[in-house]
Scaffold this motif. Sequence first.
Motif, PDB file in Angstrom:
ATOM      1  N   VAL A 156       0.831  -1.199   0.000  1.00 31.69           N
ATOM      2  CA  VAL A 156       0.000   0.000   0.000  1.00 31.69           C
ATOM      3  C   VAL A 156       0.871   1.257   0.000  1.00 31.69           C
ATOM      4  CG1 VAL A 156      -1.711   1.287   1.320  1.00 31.69           C
ATOM      5  CG2 VAL A 156      -1.940  -1.174   1.059  1.00 31.69           C
ATOM      6  N   LYS A 157       1.979   1.256   0.743  1.00 31.90           N
ATOM      7  CA  LYS A 157       2.842   2.439   0.841  1.00 31.90           C
ATOM      8  C   LYS A 157       3.587   2.708  -0.468  1.00 31.90           C
ATOM      9  CE  LYS A 157       2.601   2.994   5.470  1.00 31.90           C
ATOM     10  NZ  LYS A 157       1.307   3.378   5.841  1.00 31.90           N
ATOM     11  N   LYS A 158       3.760   1.692  -1.299  1.00 31.29           N
ATOM     12  CA  LYS A 158       4.529   1.809  -2.525  1.00 31.29           C
ATOM     13  C   LYS A 158       3.872   2.770  -3.524  1.00 31.29           C
ATOM     14  CE  LYS A 158       6.800  -1.353  -5.719  1.00 31.29           C
ATOM     15  NZ  LYS A 158       6.901  -2.748  -6.117  1.00 31.29           N
ATOM     16  N   TYR A 159       2.547   2.834  -3.528  1.00 31.06           N
ATOM     17  CA  TYR A 159       1.793   3.670  -4.462  1.00 31.06           C
ATOM     18  C   TYR A 159       1.077   4.777  -3.698  1.00 31.06           C
ATOM     19  CZ  TYR A 159       2.493  -0.526  -7.240  1.00 31.06           C
ATOM     20  OH  TYR A 159       3.056  -1.587  -7.878  1.00 31.06           O
ATOM     21  N   SER A 160       0.778   5.868  -4.387  1.00 26.44           N
ATOM     22  CA  SER A 160       0.058   6.951  -3.736  1.00 26.44           C
ATOM     23  C   SER A 160      -1.408   6.562  -3.561  1.00 26.44           C
ATOM     24  CB  SER A 160       0.151   8.234  -4.561  1.00 26.44           C
ATOM     25  OG  SER A 160      -0.586   8.111  -5.755  1.00 26.44           O
ATOM     26  N   ASN A 161      -2.027   7.052  -2.498  1.00 27.11           N
ATOM     27  CA  ASN A 161      -3.429   6.720  -2.234  1.00 27.11           C
ATOM     28  C   ASN A 161      -4.350   7.254  -3.316  1.00 27.11           C
ATOM     29  OD1 ASN A 161      -2.868   5.306   0.040  1.00 27.11           O
ATOM     30  ND2 ASN A 161      -3.495   6.891   1.482  1.00 27.11           N
ATOM     31  N   GLU A 162      -4.012   8.396  -3.917  1.00 31.44           N
ATOM     32  CA  GLU A 162      -4.842   8.959  -4.985  1.00 31.44           C
ATOM     33  C   GLU A 162      -4.880   8.018  -6.178  1.00 31.44           C
ATOM     34  OE1 GLU A 162      -2.235  10.850  -3.655  1.00 31.44           O
ATOM     35  OE2 GLU A 162      -3.540  11.915  -2.252  1.00 31.44           O
ATOM     36  N   ARG A 163      -3.722   7.442  -6.521  1.00 26.43           N
ATOM     37  CA  ARG A 163      -3.653   6.504  -7.648  1.00 26.43           C
ATOM     38  C   ARG A 163      -4.434   5.232  -7.327  1.00 26.43           C
ATOM     39  NH1 ARG A 163      -3.703   4.931 -12.771  1.00 26.43           N
ATOM     40  NH2 ARG A 163      -2.605   2.977 -13.059  1.00 26.43           N
ATOM     41  N   LEU A 164      -4.277   4.711  -6.107  1.00 27.71           N
ATOM     42  CA  LEU A 164      -4.953   3.469  -5.744  1.00 27.71           C
ATOM     43  C   LEU A 164      -6.470   3.636  -5.719  1.00 27.71           C
ATOM     44  CD1 LEU A 164      -2.654   2.028  -2.944  1.00 27.71           C
ATOM     45  CD2 LEU A 164      -2.739   1.403  -5.351  1.00 27.71           C
ATOM     46  N   MET A 165      -6.945   4.817  -5.364  1.00 27.92           N
ATOM     47  CA  MET A 165      -8.393   5.050  -5.326  1.00 27.92           C
ATOM     48  C   MET A 165      -9.006   5.108  -6.723  1.00 27.92           C
ATOM     49  SD  MET A 165      -9.439   4.998  -2.340  1.00 27.92           S
ATOM     50  CE  MET A 165      -9.354   5.482  -0.655  1.00 27.92           C
ATOM     51  N   THR A 166      -8.182   5.361  -7.751  1.00 27.33           N
ATOM     52  CA  THR A 166      -8.721   5.442  -9.114  1.00 27.33           C
ATOM     53  C   THR A 166      -8.521   4.155  -9.908  1.00 27.33           C
ATOM     54  OG1 THR A 166      -6.652   6.355  -9.968  1.00 27.33           O
ATOM     55  CG2 THR A 166      -8.335   7.928  -9.228  1.00 27.33           C
ATOM     56  N   VAL A 167      -7.791   3.177  -9.364  1.00 27.03           N
ATOM     57  CA  VAL A 167      -7.503   1.942 -10.101  1.00 27.03           C
ATOM     58  C   VAL A 167      -8.760   1.094 -10.269  1.00 27.03           C
ATOM     59  CG1 VAL A 167      -6.273  -0.258  -9.947  1.00 27.03           C
ATOM     60  CG2 VAL A 167      -5.060   1.856  -9.535  1.00 27.03           C
ATOM     61  N   LEU A 168      -9.502   0.863  -9.189  1.00 26.19           N
ATOM     62  CA  LEU A 168     -10.720   0.056  -9.255  1.00 26.19           C
ATOM     63  C   LEU A 168     -11.885   0.925  -9.717  1.00 26.19           C
ATOM     64  CD1 LEU A 168     -10.487  -1.946  -5.917  1.00 26.19           C
ATOM     65  CD2 LEU A 168      -9.738  -2.654  -8.172  1.00 26.19           C
ATOM     66  N   LEU A 169     -12.554   0.518 -10.791  1.00 23.33           N
ATOM     67  CA  LEU A 169     -13.682   1.295 -11.300  1.00 23.33           C
ATOM     68  C   LEU A 169     -15.009   0.777 -10.748  1.00 23.33           C
ATOM     69  CD1 LEU A 169     -12.549   1.702 -15.005  1.00 23.33           C
ATOM     70  CD2 LEU A 169     -12.248   3.293 -13.106  1.00 23.33           C
ATOM     71  N   ALA A 170     -15.224  -0.532 -10.806  1.00 27.32           N
ATOM     72  CA  ALA A 170     -16.489  -1.095 -10.327  1.00 27.32           C
ATOM     73  C   ALA A 170     -16.354  -2.605 -10.189  1.00 27.32           C
ATOM     74  CB  ALA A 170     -17.614  -0.776 -11.299  1.00 27.32           C
ATOM     75  N   PRO A 171     -17.130  -3.214  -9.289  1.00 31.62           N
ATOM     76  CA  PRO A 171     -17.170  -4.676  -9.264  1.00 31.62           C
ATOM     77  C   PRO A 171     -18.026  -5.179 -10.422  1.00 31.62           C
ATOM     78  CG  PRO A 171     -18.627  -3.797  -7.606  1.00 31.62           C
ATOM     79  CD  PRO A 171     -17.908  -2.622  -8.209  1.00 31.62           C
TER      80      PRO A 171
END
Length: 108
Positions: A8-23
Motif C-alpha cells: 500500500v505504501k509503494k503507491y500513492s493513495n490517490e492513484r490506488l483510489m482510481t484503479v478500481l472502477l467497479a465490481p
Amino acid sequence: MSATDFNVKKYSNERLMTVLLAPVISEKATFIADKHEQVIFRVHADATKPEIKAAVELMFKVEVDSVQVANVKGKEKRFGRFIGRRRGWKKAYVCLKAGQEINFAVEA
C-alpha cells in the motif's frame, strides 16, 4: 511492518483510489466468487497487477493472494449502415486468501 503495508505504501493513495472502477456483478462472476473465492473488478486500462492488489487491500481491508488480468475487447455494433465499436476494458480476477470475503450487498 507487514507485506500488506509495504504494498500500500509503494503507491500513492490517490492513484490506488482510481484503479478500481467497479465490481463486475453477473451470473458468471457470482459463480466464480463462490467456487474459487475470487472477486471480479473492472479496472483502469493501465493498471498493473501489484497496483490492483494494493488497491483492493487498501479499500476493502482484506488480504489478496493473487491477481489475474484480462483485456475485454469491445463489441462491434451497427447503427443502420454504419459500423462502430464499443470501447474495450480491463477486467481483474482477484483471488482472496482463505477466510477472506468481500460482500458488496452489506457495504452499500
